[in-house]
Design an enzyme around this catalytic site. Structure first.
Site, PDB file in Angstrom:
ATOM      1  N   TRP A   1      17.594  19.675 -14.267  1.00  0.00           N
ATOM      2  CA  TRP A   1      17.306  18.544 -13.391  1.00  0.00           C
ATOM      3  C   TRP A   1      16.095  18.817 -12.499  1.00  0.00           C
ATOM      4  CZ3 TRP A   1      20.967  16.809  -8.844  1.00  0.00           C
ATOM      5  CH2 TRP A   1      20.592  15.530  -8.406  1.00  0.00           C
ATOM      6  N   TYR A  59      15.156  13.352 -16.606  1.00  0.00           N
ATOM      7  CA  TYR A  59      14.832  14.448 -15.684  1.00  0.00           C
ATOM      8  C   TYR A  59      13.308  14.588 -15.584  1.00  0.00           C
ATOM      9  CZ  TYR A  59      19.739  16.044 -15.836  1.00  0.00           C
ATOM     10  OH  TYR A  59      21.108  16.144 -15.750  1.00  0.00           O
ATOM     11  N   SER A  79      28.526  11.650 -19.909  1.00  0.00           N
ATOM     12  CA  SER A  79      28.247  12.110 -18.559  1.00  0.00           C
ATOM     13  C   SER A  79      28.507  10.950 -17.609  1.00  0.00           C
ATOM     14  CB  SER A  79      26.781  12.558 -18.495  1.00  0.00           C
ATOM     15  OG  SER A  79      26.401  12.913 -17.197  1.00  0.00           O
ATOM     16  N   ASN A  80      29.150  11.249 -16.483  1.00  0.00           N
ATOM     17  CA  ASN A  80      29.407  10.215 -15.464  1.00  0.00           C
ATOM     18  C   ASN A  80      30.186   9.022 -16.000  1.00  0.00           C
ATOM     19  OD1 ASN A  80      27.710  11.578 -13.354  1.00  0.00           O
ATOM     20  ND2 ASN A  80      26.098  11.131 -14.823  1.00  0.00           N
TER      21      ASN A  80
END
Length: 297
Positions: free
Chosen positions: A23, A54, A157-158
């Site tokens: 990140w 990113y 993710s998330n």
């Protein structure tokens, strides 16, 4: 100790309990970037976690920049590619913000392959759920990418547990990973069903921001009693506060992987001390209570 310092199984791959996250992987120097990746790999952090978005923030030079930097590292030292389980994500497209349509995801995956200068992505994750994409369509796209040999394992993710289950129901193979935020400052996966679903289905949780995005180091926006407790445990164990935070993540029976984003090789080396920390049940429950500021019933 509750800490599982052993390897985790992500589909066909074995990964260490600590991973390297890209990140903040925004240096201009390919040599410095290669040094970070080599240090991580030497420490057993063989999962290298990136995403196409990113570089868009955190002082990066734009969308795709951190994948491009990792691609330049891989191109300059191809032997490093064989030592890593290469992970990236797609599905965020600023300022939209999310797109998991078939056409977009396929194009995003192709673009990641080009930037990373590799012919296959070992773990491809949907970065955030597109609320306007049917999970059956997303599953069909991921299955097609896998059939074409562009990706090997698939994760999310998330995603909420319900979003996880909705996608998994349409996939012809199991999801390998889910990537929630988890740290002594962010306990949601403990309570919202994320870790329970992982343990039910054998999915590996990849914990992002195990240091609370740096808040657990600065103390900003965190209960002072939590910082005091972490420091007491650090002194007892002969490590720094960061190592206790990482050890807390590794202590959950879902056997999370902690994703570390430091840009300093020495900090990576210090983080590895988390694997030797001895946390008992009483320690972990004390951290939870100090974080929430409420006694457990």
């Amino acid at each position: 100790s509750l800490i599982n310092a052993g390897p985790r199984r992500i589909g066909e791959f074995e990964v260490g309990p600590l991973a390297y996250g890209c990140w903040r992987f925004t240096t201009d120097s390919v040599d410095d970037a290669r040094g970070l990746i080599e240090t991580a790999l030497d420490l057993g952090m063989n999962l290298v976690d990136n995403a196409d978005v990113y570089g868009f923030d955190w002082g990066g030079s734009g969308f795709g920049a951190n994948e491009e930097l990792l691609g330049r590292v891989i191109s300059s030292a191809p032997e490093l590619r064989d030592r890593m389980v290469l992970s990236t994500k797609g599905g965020i497209i600023p300022p939209l913000p999310y797109d998991s349509s078939a056409a977009y995801l396929e194009a995003a995956c192709d673009a990641s392959l080009r930037r990373l200068q590799t012919d296959v992505i070992d773990l491809y994750q949907i970065h955030r759920p597109d609320l306007l994409a049917h999970p059956a369509e997303v599953a069909a796209t991921l299955a097609a990418l896998r059939d074409k040999g562009k990706i090997r394992e698939v994760g999310i993710s998330n995603h909420t547990p319900a979003q996880h289950e909705a996608l998994a129901a349409h996939l012809p193979f199991p999801l390998a990973t889910t990537q929630p935020e988890y740290s002594p400052a962010t306990l949601a996966p403990l309570r919202d069903g994320t870790f329970d679903l992982c343990m039910r289905e054998g999915v590996v949780p990849l914990a992002w921001s195990p240091l609370g995005g740096g808040r657990l180091i600065s103390g900003e926006g965190v209960r002072p009693e939590l910082i005091t407790l972490l420091d007491q445990l650090a002194e007892r164990e002969g490590v720094d506060r960061a190592a206790i935070c990482i050890a807390f993540v590794l202590a959950h029976p879902a056997a999370p992987v902690a994703i570390l984003g430091t840009q300093t090789p020495a900090r990576l080396e210090a983080s590895a001390a988390a694997l030797g920390v001895q946390l008992a049940r009483t320690d972990v429950y004390a951290i939870i209570q100090a974080s929430e500021g409420v006694a457990l019933p």
